[in-house]
Design a protein around this motif. Sequence first.
Motif, mmCIF file in Angstrom:
data_model
loop_
_atom_site.group_PDB
_atom_site.id
_atom_site.type_symbol
_atom_site.label_atom_id
_atom_site.label_comp_id
_atom_site.label_asym_id
_atom_site.label_seq_id
_atom_site.Cartn_x
_atom_site.Cartn_y
_atom_site.Cartn_z
ATOM 1 N N GLU A 112 0.828 -1.207 0.000
ATOM 2 C CA GLU A 112 0.000 0.000 0.000
ATOM 3 C C GLU A 112 0.860 1.254 0.000
ATOM 4 O O GLU A 112 2.040 1.222 0.382
ATOM 5 N N PRO A 136 -4.102 0.739 -2.473
ATOM 6 C CA PRO A 136 -3.216 -0.259 -3.081
ATOM 7 C C PRO A 136 -2.177 0.412 -3.969
ATOM 8 O O PRO A 136 -2.518 1.217 -4.840
ATOM 9 N N HIS A 162 4.305 -10.054 -2.223
ATOM 10 C CA HIS A 162 2.936 -9.641 -2.520
ATOM 11 C C HIS A 162 2.479 -10.282 -3.825
ATOM 12 O O HIS A 162 2.327 -9.591 -4.848
ATOM 13 N N TRP A 167 -3.484 -9.654 -4.360
ATOM 14 C CA TRP A 167 -3.789 -8.300 -4.823
ATOM 15 C C TRP A 167 -5.274 -8.001 -4.655
ATOM 16 O O TRP A 167 -6.130 -8.892 -4.816
ATOM 17 N N PRO A 168 -5.599 -6.777 -4.334
ATOM 18 C CA PRO A 168 -7.019 -6.413 -4.206
ATOM 19 C C PRO A 168 -7.702 -6.351 -5.566
ATOM 20 O O PRO A 168 -7.044 -6.224 -6.610
ATOM 21 N N LYS A 169 -8.996 -6.428 -5.540
ATOM 22 C CA LYS A 169 -9.782 -6.295 -6.764
ATOM 23 C C LYS A 169 -9.640 -4.870 -7.287
ATOM 24 O O LYS A 169 -9.641 -3.909 -6.507
ATOM 25 N N CYS A 177 -4.281 -5.730 -12.942
ATOM 26 C CA CYS A 177 -4.733 -6.970 -12.299
ATOM 27 C C CYS A 177 -3.879 -8.174 -12.649
ATOM 28 O O CYS A 177 -4.246 -9.307 -12.344
#
Length: 266
Positions: A112, A136, A162, A167-169, A177
């Motif tokens: 982050e 993010p 990581h 990973w976040p959406k 992505c």
Amino acid sequence: MSKPQDTVPALRKAVRILDLVKASSRPPLAADITRQLDLPRSTAHGLLAVMVELGLLEKTVAQGYRLGTRLLGWAGGATEKRDLVSEFYHELESNPDHDAFTITLTMLEGAEVVYLACRNSATVLGASFRVGMRLPAIFTATGNAMLAGMTDAQFDEWLALHPVSLWPKPLTPNGICSVTTLVREIAEIRERGYAVDDEQIHDGLWCFGSVVRDHAGQVVAGVGVSLPQTELGRYDMQALGDRAVRLARAVSFRLGYREVGGQQVA
């Protein structure tokens, strides 16, 4: 009303010991600390042993106690962060040319970016920035700029820590992505010298980012220059990227970083 129960008495005693050691004209002995703080002998000796083990205190040859190097590292880190934020604001105050943009300062923490400082413009962005906010890194211009500022080995290590499975959406349809896309983005940032968030954080919001370096040349932060998509037509894209680079270099200069012809100088 009954007094709340103290659930961390040992921590309070440790802080009192640190305060005493700092205030003493000479390194106090264990007996001095025990007496002056009115602590049980076993408690004082137990705390002192652990504090020495953790580097919070050091024992002198005369068996006295002084502040440990771990505290100096903490203090130095806090001072550096304050200096970074202070110099960021000083640069903005001395250069009104940036007033039309929202300007942010972030630091990379894991996956982050943390917002250390921001100055919002009068232009409505559709999104607001605030100190302490986290986003993010892979979706932000400053985050990707800092990733691009890593060596290949450091970037590979970051990817290992990581993985894409964590990973976040994506926050918008434009969000990165895949590792392939991120690696391509990093390569483009290194080639052109700045990063671009093309509505990855918020629809209609663009940001151009570059890295801030300390006196040793290490990447310590990223600066972002944000504006709404509706304002893009007023500016040249390269000029917006160059603006972020100039601002980052100016803050870096204030922190002691020097370069000539793209190379750091002593």
